[in-house]
Design a protein around this motif. Structure first.
Motif, PDB file in Angstrom:
ATOM      1  N   SER A  38       6.737  -7.819  11.595  1.00 15.40           N
ATOM      2  CA  SER A  38       7.827  -8.575  11.012  1.00 15.40           C
ATOM      3  C   SER A  38       8.199  -9.675  12.002  1.00 15.40           C
ATOM      4  N   LEU A  55       7.030   1.576   9.168  1.00 11.61           N
ATOM      5  CA  LEU A  55       7.165   1.603   7.706  1.00 11.61           C
ATOM      6  C   LEU A  55       7.328   3.010   7.164  1.00 11.61           C
ATOM      7  N   SER A  80      14.158   2.237  11.889  1.00 10.90           N
ATOM      8  CA  SER A  80      12.871   2.335  11.188  1.00 10.90           C
ATOM      9  C   SER A  80      12.010   3.483  11.725  1.00 10.90           C
ATOM     10  N   VAL A 129      10.864  -0.689  -0.921  1.00 13.24           N
ATOM     11  CA  VAL A 129       9.693  -0.542  -0.047  1.00 13.24           C
ATOM     12  C   VAL A 129       9.154   0.879  -0.079  1.00 13.24           C
ATOM     13  N   THR A 153       2.679   1.181   0.543  1.00  8.84           N
ATOM     14  CA  THR A 153       3.787   0.860   1.446  1.00  8.84           C
ATOM     15  C   THR A 153       3.488  -0.325   2.380  1.00  8.84           C
ATOM     16  N   ASN A 154       2.300  -0.338   2.976  1.00  7.15           N
ATOM     17  CA  ASN A 154       2.009  -1.411   3.943  1.00  7.15           C
ATOM     18  C   ASN A 154       1.966  -2.775   3.269  1.00  7.15           C
ATOM     19  N   ALA A 159       5.489  -3.747   2.107  1.00  3.60           N
ATOM     20  CA  ALA A 159       6.331  -4.143   3.236  1.00  3.60           C
ATOM     21  C   ALA A 159       6.031  -5.592   3.624  1.00  3.60           C
ATOM     22  N   GLN A 205       8.558  -8.679   3.803  1.00  2.81           N
ATOM     23  CA  GLN A 205       8.738  -9.376   5.079  1.00  2.81           C
ATOM     24  C   GLN A 205       8.379 -10.851   4.987  1.00  2.81           C
ATOM     25  N   SER A 230      14.632   0.200   2.849  1.00  2.00           N
ATOM     26  CA  SER A 230      14.582  -1.206   2.439  1.00  2.00           C
ATOM     27  C   SER A 230      15.640  -2.057   3.154  1.00  2.00           C
ATOM     28  N   VAL A 237      13.213  -2.844   6.385  1.00  3.03           N
ATOM     29  CA  VAL A 237      11.975  -3.587   6.107  1.00  3.03           C
ATOM     30  C   VAL A 237      12.396  -4.772   5.248  1.00  3.03           C
TER      31      VAL A 237
END
Ligand SMILES: Nc1nc2c(c(=O)[nH]1)N[C@H]1C(S)=C(S)[C@@H](COP(=O)(O)OP(=O)(O)OC[C@H]3O[C@@H](n4cnc5c(=O)[nH]c(N)nc54)[C@H](O)[C@@H]3O)O[C@H]1N2
Ligand SMILES: Nc1nc2c(c(=O)[nH]1)N[C@H]1C(S)=C(S)[C@@H](COP(=O)(O)OP(=O)(O)OC[C@H]3O[C@@H](n4cnc5c(=O)[nH]c(N)nc54)[C@H](O)[C@@H]3O)O[C@H]1N2
Ligand SMILES: [Mo]
Length: 766
Positions: free
Chosen positions: A4, A11, A114, A478, A484-485, A488, A492, A507, A510
């Motif tokens: 990010s 994540l 996170s 998210v 997920t990746n 995200a 971002q 969320s 992220v």
């Protein structure tokens, strides 16, 4: 770790094991233990006095609607309380005394938060004041409501096109909030309205609209009293819709039969001990008469086999199908019966994984009955062939004439408590000419006519193009969305992400370059304006609209209601230059209800009629009116058999809910009915499969998916031997969402394939 820019954001959070304990899976649902466990949650989060006082108002006529599932309330709610174990947990989660305020954010950076599990993030408590995360910074800081609205408006104004705005909705918003939100989004100029329904019952909506002309179910609660057979497919009501068990119990008491179709033997479907009845506590009712432990995503094979055998009896002796109904109301039945000829019974039986004896018992039962209800949820919708799964259910109901009469019909069991209402009042990415025309004549502006983005396409757009603005009315995008990746990275990439939320979730960490948290009132809280308490309305799973009115003191005096927040953003964006008076709509829900009545069919006198038990919205299936469909007939559909083409070492994985979670909100670490305690990183596996792979009880494994040559890996899961068909696996979401490819989804509905992900298993050192 996700990238990010400067922020180092995890994540998925902490993956350490938490100390698993295993017991035998339970043999019944919702016993007295259920309520005891529930009260432990509410007492811990909100204290004893407040717990008991609040629970007694949940789902009562002048009370508030449970923030849990969308199962309807009975006409005469029980005096003992009309709530279930998991409704009480949902309430405890919302009414917790824990707070997330500016001191919390000064102490914990988004990078630190996170690293926590979803469980720990959620338990941090209720959001109390608007907060902003500036570009490059890692601590949220306080911001005033006015500044937050201005900041949002400014970022929206900067966009090259209104279609660079993405407006997500989760399913807990009221009709009033969702209507106003949809109105603002259209006035802003886009139909980009992805919602949680896209990941949930979209397959039901598409299948039912195409076959029956309405994307909702047809049964009412009282139909369960009259049904001869209720089929529960791909659904775990003991955990996710516990109040439905009372309806099944009623059906049984009146002589009805229950057939459960599920790869797992779910405790809640076996037996029900009703904690609100003395006899219930002592003995319990056996719920399921015939349990068909189908292999994952072989429901179409099973339904085809049942219909093929029924057709054979019909041919021989008649009296099985409702031929008058078929002739009067439907089209396409010959093609469906013909298409069954291409499959052999052996082949279908083999694919279903069920014994011939149980199949024959089922056929015998169905042959004699014609008041049949089919209930279903995510076990049918979240597959590539999700739409066809439901069309095949409709085929069976049409053959039996089981629609538009008491005790019969379709029952898609909805998830979020107002997900159906949000759709009804206009949250959808598709364009409806009728709705656009009504908005134009009521409000004096023309809504956009370009199709909007659903969840899958919104993620892709945000991933591929930078600088979009993402606003979420509730939810936890998210963690709830697949991949997920990838998701995200999509968030971002945004210039701004705005979360209108009650509780802290992933969320909030992220995020886009700039991020806002706008804290809002929960269902259970009082919404007071000028000394007067206001109410909102919701629609339940069976199309009934009624009021909801909170009773608790809000968790902070800085919270705004959802309609106020939506109006605040709209007003900052349009200033006074628009035909809609946003400010007055945000301040006066009666005015919003007047506009809902003006724009939408079936909402006449919304304000008065929503009182007490509420009112039903129009439903053409109940009236056997198929005039909007081709040839004015309900449609049979010829469906194919799903093709999985699994390789030798591959499995199908279903990603499901434990007993202690509401979607991405983790209430606790136990899955009591399945006998799994104090651990979520588990994968359920058949013993024969374990042997083949050389795995023992509690072996540590990674789960891997590989679609289009992209490997996705969920690390560190404990293997649990379980009664699940060979070749099938089960594990919890959101932990396994990293495995679900964003670009594989149900045909037509775009619902992610969360219940049939192809995976392999890799043993790790214990
Ligand atoms: N307490 C609680 N209540 C909830 C929720 C929650 O998380 N917690 N979530 C809410 C929401 S948004 C929703 S959508 C609903 C979800 O309600 P459910 O759909 O009941 O939830 P899942 O855990 O996804 O369970 C799916 C069920 O389908 C079965 N299944 C999986 N694949 C197949 C298949 O191929 N064929 C068949 N026949 N069965 C299959 C699984 O074994 C499981 O029993 O619940 C709502 N209510
Ligand atoms: N792998 C996999 N993924 C799935 C599923 C699956 O079965 N498997 N199920 C899918 C389904 S069925 C669904 S519905 C989605 C759910 O997707 P979402 O609806 O996006 O997720 P939730 O976890 O329900 O959202 C919880 C958050 O909503 C906020 N919230 C709670 N109440 C309110 C309220 O009254 N107002 C506002 N504004 N905010 C509130 C809180 O901040 C809380 O953290 O997930 C989907 N994802
Ligand atoms: Mo859902």
């Amino acid at each position: 770790m996700g990238d990010s820019k400067q922020r180092q954001i995890s994540l998925t959070g902490d993956k350490n094991f938490t100390g698993i304990k295993l017991k035998q899976p339970a043999q019944y649902g919702v016993g007295i233990l259920g309520i005891k466990v529930a009260l432990q949650h509410t007492f811990k989060e909100m204290g004893i006095v407040k717990s008991l006082r609040t629970l007694s108002h949940m789902n009562q006529k002048e009370g508030f609607d449970c923030p849990g599932c969308a199962w309807p309330d009975p006409e005469k709610p029980s005096k003992l309380g009309e709530y279930c174990e998991n409704g009480a947990k949902a309430l405890a989660e919302e009414a917790t005394h824990m707070r997330v305020d500016e001191d919390f954010f000064a102490k914990h950076s988004v990078e630190e938060i996170s690293q926590w599990t979803d469980y720990k993030i959620g338990k941090s408590g209720r959001l109390t004041q608007p907060m902003v995360l500036h570009p490059g910074e890692v601590h949220y800081k306080p911001i005033s409501w006015e500044e937050a609205f201005e900041l949002t408006a400014k970022e929206l104004q900067k966009l090259n096109s209104p279609d660079d705005g993405i407006f997500y909705t989760s399913g807990r918003s009221s009709n009033e909030a969702a209507f106003l939100y949809g109105l603002f989004i259209r006035a802003f100029g886009t139909n980009n309205m992805p919602d949680c329904s896209n990941m949930c019952h979209e397959s039901s909506g598409v299948a039912l609209s195409e076959t029956l002309g309405i994307g909702k179910g047809s049964v009412k609660l009282e139909d369960f009293d009259k049904a001869e057979v209720v089929i529960v497919m791909g659904q775990n009501p003991g955990t996710n819709h516990p109040r439905m068990l009372s309806a099944l119990q009623k059906c049984k008491e009146n002589g009805g039969k229950v057939i459960s179709i599920n790869p797992l033997e779910e405790a809640g479907l076996l037996k029900f001990k009703n904690p609100q009845e003395v006899t219930g506590i002592l003995s319990g009712t056996t719920l399921t008469d015939i349990y068909l432990q189908v292999r994952l995503n072989e429901d179409v094979a099973l339904l085809k086999l049942l219909m093929k055998k029924l057709a054979a009896i019909e041919k021989k002796q008649g009296g099985v199908f409702d031929n008058d109904f078929i002739k009067t109301y439907t089209q396409g039945h010959e093609q469906v019966l013909e298409s069954l000829e291409q499959y052999t019974e052996e082949e279908l039986l083999h694919r279903s994984g069920i014994s011939e004896e149980l199949i024959n018992q089922t056929v015998d039962l169905l042959a004699k009955k014609n008041k049949i209800i089919i209930c279903w949820a995510m076990g049918l919708t979240q597959h590539k062939n999700g739409v066809e799964n439901i069309k095949e259910c409709v085929n069976l109901l049409l053959l039996k004439g089981s629609l538009g009469k008491p005790g019969a019909g379709t029952c898609p069991v909805r998830g979020h408590s107002n997900v159906q209402g949000d759709r009804t009042v206009g949250i959808m990415h598709h364009v409806s000419k009728e709705l656009n025309t009504a908005i134009e004549s009521t409000f004096g502006f023309s809504p956009p006519i370009k199709e909007g983005l659903d969840t899958v396409n919104a993620i892709k757009a945000m991933h591929d193009e930078k600088g979009k603005v993402f606003i979420a009315l509730g939810g936890n995008f998210v963690s709830a969305a697949s991949d997920t990746n990838y998701t995200a990275k999509a968030l971002q990439n945004c210039s701004l992400t705005v979360q209108i939320s009650t509780k802290l979730n992933r969320s909030h960490v992220v995020t886009g370059k700039t991020a806002l948290i706008l804290p809002t009132l929960g269902r259970s809280e009082k919404d007071v304006k000028n000394g007067r308490q206001r109410f909102l309305t919701v629609e339940n799973s069976m199309g009934k609209v009624h009021r909801t009115k909170g009773m608790l003191t809000p968790s902070s005096n800085q919270l705004k209601s959802e309609p106020e927040i939506v109006a605040g953003i709209a007003n900052a964006y349009f200033k006074e230059n628009h035909s809609v008076n946003w400010k007055s709509l945000g301040a006066d829900y009666e005015l919003i209800r007047e506009k809902i009545t003006a724009v939408l069919k079936g909402f006449a006198d919304l304000s008065t009629k929503s009182k007490g038990a509420g009112f039903y919205l129009p439903n053409n299936v109940r009236d056997l009116d198929f005039s909007k469909l081709p040839n004015q007939k309900a449609q049979f559909s010829v469906c194919g058999l799903p093709q999985h083409n699994l390789k030798e070492n591959e499995f199908l994985l279903m990603t499901i809910r434990s007993h202690d979670q509401f979607n991405t909100t983790i209430y606790g670490l136990n899955d009591r009915y399945r006998g799994i305690y104090n651990e979520r990183r588990v994968v359920l596996m058949n013993k024969t499969d374990m042997k083949k792979l050389g795995l023992q009880n509690l072996s540590v494994v990674d789960i891997i998916s590989n679609y289009d040559n992209t490997e996705r890996r969920a690390q560190k899961f404990l293997v649990i031997p379980y009664k699940i068909p060979e070749g099938n696996l089960a594990a919890y979401f959101p932990e396994t969402n990293v495995l679900v490819p964003y670009n594989h989804y149900a045909d037509k509905s775009h619902t992610p394939i969360s219940k049939s992900v192809i995976v392999t298993i890799e043993k790790q050192a214990n």
